[in-house]
Design a protein around this motif. Structure first.
Motif, mmCIF file in Angstrom:
data_model
loop_
_atom_site.group_PDB
_atom_site.id
_atom_site.type_symbol
_atom_site.label_atom_id
_atom_site.label_comp_id
_atom_site.label_asym_id
_atom_site.label_seq_id
_atom_site.Cartn_x
_atom_site.Cartn_y
_atom_site.Cartn_z
ATOM 1 N N GLN A 19 0.804 -1.221 0.000
ATOM 2 C CA GLN A 19 0.000 0.000 0.000
ATOM 3 C C GLN A 19 0.840 1.276 0.000
ATOM 4 N N SER A 20 2.140 1.147 0.248
ATOM 5 C CA SER A 20 3.007 2.333 0.237
ATOM 6 C C SER A 20 3.673 2.560 -1.116
ATOM 7 N N GLN A 21 3.522 1.608 -2.058
ATOM 8 C CA GLN A 21 4.242 1.707 -3.325
ATOM 9 C C GLN A 21 3.771 2.909 -4.156
ATOM 10 N N GLU A 22 2.488 3.221 -4.067
ATOM 11 C CA GLU A 22 1.966 4.352 -4.827
ATOM 12 C C GLU A 22 2.602 5.668 -4.397
ATOM 13 N N SER A 23 2.699 5.876 -3.087
ATOM 14 C CA SER A 23 3.314 7.113 -2.594
ATOM 15 C C SER A 23 4.805 7.148 -2.908
ATOM 16 N N LEU A 24 5.454 5.989 -2.939
ATOM 17 C CA LEU A 24 6.865 5.939 -3.321
ATOM 18 C C LEU A 24 7.036 6.283 -4.797
ATOM 19 N N ASP A 25 6.084 5.835 -5.633
ATOM 20 C CA ASP A 25 6.108 6.221 -7.047
ATOM 21 C C ASP A 25 6.012 7.735 -7.191
ATOM 22 N N ASN A 26 5.095 8.339 -6.440
ATOM 23 C CA ASN A 26 4.931 9.794 -6.509
ATOM 24 C C ASN A 26 6.207 10.511 -6.078
ATOM 25 N N LEU A 27 6.858 9.970 -5.066
ATOM 26 C CA LEU A 27 8.125 10.544 -4.609
ATOM 27 C C LEU A 27 9.184 10.422 -5.699
ATOM 28 N N LEU A 28 9.240 9.271 -6.373
ATOM 29 C CA LEU A 28 10.209 9.085 -7.453
ATOM 30 C C LEU A 28 9.944 10.029 -8.620
#
Length: 285
Positions: A85-94
């Protein structure tokens, strides 16, 4: 813990305890020592202490220090330790890091991948909305809003590559989903860069007339006005076109008067002017 200590943690938004992550947040927020914070965030990640938060916070601090390359490498290397569930926010950070560091191709690829997840119904863990944060405030974001936001970022990335035609297509799709004044200005900019001044003028004037969401934003209105001024600078006046054709002003004025009376309301410019303007637009492309 005393009430004074509890108040300190609330004010500074620092978690309580003595773990590596807590020490890292203290160095970041209280001591204002980013270098020490980065080292402590690394320790937290290696110790398995709030890995997701430590990774995100460390990347943000690295970005502030213009160490985006390290931040990108860290996120890509350790995101596998974070929950799904944290992968989406990590994508946004990238995406933000790619944009900051000028890695446009990677930014485009990642945005496209996120848009494909929307097509597949996998965004927001299958829910129609998600809770987001901005400046400490929570608000709801719909799938449509997120799609339009991503397309706006994608359009801007194509602008950075001077691919104005593709950027135009992307911005038009974004405006169909969730229009706003900022994307309208970017769409107008793409049209200007292609020499399509009439199309650009229509888009920008809609913003100034308040027909687009966010048109009340003074920055968007100012940018729309500035872009309209650019169009005036690029376009030749009809008197200049008349000089090119060898037609005197009285002759052109008389024809314009007749045209105002007889021509369809869609255009009051002489057809020859429209043709020359179109030809000049093609040359400008």
């Amino acid at each position: 813990m005393s009430s004074k200590d509890q108040q300190f943690h609330v004010i500074h938004k620092v978690p309580q305890g003595h773990s590596p992550y807590v020490k890292a947040k203290h160095a970041q927020v209280v001591e204002k020592d980013p270098e020490a914070a980065i080292l402590l965030f690394w320790k937290a990640i290696n110790a398995g202490d709030r890995v997701e938060s430590a990774l995100k916070d460390m990347a943000v601090v690295m970005k502030q220090l213009n160490r985006c390359e390290e931040a990108i490498e860290a996120v890509n290397s350790f995101r596998g330790l974070c929950p799904k569930q944290s992968q989406e926010s990590l994508d946004n950070l990238l995406i933000d890091l790619y944009k900051k560091f000028g890695r446009v191709d990677e930014q485009i690829d990642l945005i496209k991948r996120k848009v494909r997840l929307i097509y597949q119904g996998e965004i927001f863990n299958g829910k129609p909305t998600k809770t987001a944060r901005s400046h400490g405030k929570k608000f709801q974001v719909s799938v449509q809003q997120e799609t339009s936001r991503l397309l706006g970022n994608l359009g801007w990335a194509y602008i950075k590559k001077s691919n104005y035609l593709t950027a135009e297509v992307v911005y038009r799709k974004a405006q169909m989903i969730d229009p706003d004044a900022n994307k309208a200005c970017n769409l107008g900019f793409c049209l200007i860069k292609q020499g399509r001044y009439d199309d650009a003028r229509r888009v920008l004037e809609e913003t100034l007339r308040g027909e687009v969401l966010g048109s009340e934003d003074i920055r968007a209105r100012n940018r729309a006005a500035e872009l309209l001024m650019e169009i005036k600078a690029f376009e030749p006046a009809e008197s200049e076109i008349a000089d090119i054709l060898g037609l005197d002003d009285d002759f052109v004025t008389g024809l314009e008067l007749l045209l105002n009376e007889w021509a369809p309301p869609r255009s009051k410019r002489l057809p020859i002017f429209e043709e020359i303007s179109s030809f000049r637009d093609q040359l400008a492309c």
